[in-house]
Design an enzyme around this catalytic site. Structure first.
Site, PDB file in Angstrom:
ATOM      1  N   LYS A  84       0.848  -1.193   0.000  1.00 23.23           N
ATOM      2  CA  LYS A  84       0.000   0.000   0.000  1.00 23.23           C
ATOM      3  C   LYS A  84       0.882   1.242   0.000  1.00 23.23           C
ATOM      4  O   LYS A  84       1.768   1.388   0.860  1.00 23.23           O
ATOM      5  CB  LYS A  84      -0.878  -0.037   1.262  1.00 23.23           C
ATOM      6  CG  LYS A  84      -2.184   0.713   1.173  1.00 23.23           C
ATOM      7  CD  LYS A  84      -3.013   0.395   2.419  1.00 23.23           C
ATOM      8  CE  LYS A  84      -4.347   1.081   2.422  1.00 23.23           C
ATOM      9  NZ  LYS A  84      -5.010   0.931   3.729  1.00 23.23           N
TER      10      LYS A  84
HETATM   11  O1  G3P Z   1      -7.773   1.600   5.187  1.00 23.66           O
HETATM   12  C1  G3P Z   1      -7.791   2.928   5.504  1.00 23.66           C
HETATM   13  C2  G3P Z   1      -9.123   3.602   5.670  1.00 23.66           C
HETATM   14  O2  G3P Z   1     -10.163   2.712   5.579  1.00 23.66           O
HETATM   15  C3  G3P Z   1      -9.162   4.534   6.845  1.00 23.66           C
HETATM   16  O3  G3P Z   1     -10.422   4.749   7.393  1.00 23.66           O
HETATM   17  O4  G3P Z   1     -11.886   5.541   9.228  1.00 23.66           O
HETATM   18  O5  G3P Z   1      -9.437   6.117   9.270  1.00 23.66           O
HETATM   19  O6  G3P Z   1     -10.963   7.188   7.616  1.00 23.66           O
HETATM   20  P1  G3P Z   1     -10.685   5.968   8.438  1.00 23.66           P
END
Ligand code: G3P
Length: 216
Positions: A84
């Site tokens: 990633k």
């Molecule tokens: O995989 C990364 C992404 O899903 C992050 O989510 O909730 O931190 O915006 P969030």
């Protein structure tokens, strides 16, 4: 539609796998930190052993050469690692090299359709639009997903769209209606997908009715 789980927590991954529809895992440095981890190699290996699907492991480097080195190292940990990288100019340059090595790259932190177009042109296997974080700043995150689906369809790009930063079952539902390839879902939201108060009440009613006649 594939379901990934967005977590670095081994118990959550095991539980999601036990439901029978776990197609992969996404992690990031914040999710690793939540598990108290700074070095991640052993943990990535442990996650990869829990699913045959792709496991996204994120680089910490920000310069192209360092990203390539770190990406190659992460990819060597297990055959199902997807590297990633942030969608920056440096990340795009590293993507071309890693993809040339046959390594699957997931370009993350995507907030615009043009970033997603660049991800596909760079040869990324996956692109991760962050819908929840766009909603947080007053945009409609799923509109971005719709635009990416249109663009990728126009040119038959093979890059798979991982809807990320999912906060609710509605995000999953709208992603499915749009035809997104993958949703990466936090464990809490996976639980919410299955639950319905009328299902719970129905089970209770069936058992209560059965109890009335059970001994007859
Ligand atoms: O995989 C990364 C992404 O899903 C992050 O989510 O909730 O931190 O915006 P969030």
């Amino acid at each position: 539609m594939k379901f990934f789980i967005d977590t670095a927590n081994l118990d959550e991954i095991k539980k999601a796998a036990s439901f029978g529809f776990l197609d992969g895992v996404t992690t990031n440095p914040s999710l690793m930190a939540k598990e108290g981890l700074s070095r991640q190699d052993d943990h990535i290996k442990a996650i990869c052993a829990l699913t045959p699907g792709p496991v996204s492991a994120e680089v910490l480097a920000t310069e192209t050469e360092a990203m390539i080195k770190e990406g190659r190292h992460l990819a060597s940990l297990a055959p199902n690692v997807a590297v990633k990288l942030p969608l920056t100019m440096e990340g795009l340059a590293a993507t071309g090299v890693l993809a040339g090595d046959g390594i699957r790259v997931n370009l993350t932190l995507v907030f615009s359709p043009l970033q997603a177009l660049l991800a596909a042109k760079a040869g990324a296997a996956f692109v991760s639009p962050f819908v929840g974080r766009l909603d947080d700043v007053g945009h409609d995150g799923l509109e971005l997903v719709e635009e990416i689906i249109t663009i990728y369809g126009n040119y038959n790009f093979g890059t798979e769209i991982i809807v990320a930063s999912i906060r609710s079952p509605q995000h999953v539902l709208r992603s499915a209606i749009l035809g997104a390839d993958i949703a990466t879902i936090p464990y809490k939201v996976i639980q919410q997908l299955a639950g319905h108060p009328l299902t719970d009440r129905g089970v209770a009613d069936f058992l209560a009715d059965h109890a009335k006649v059970a001994d007859k």
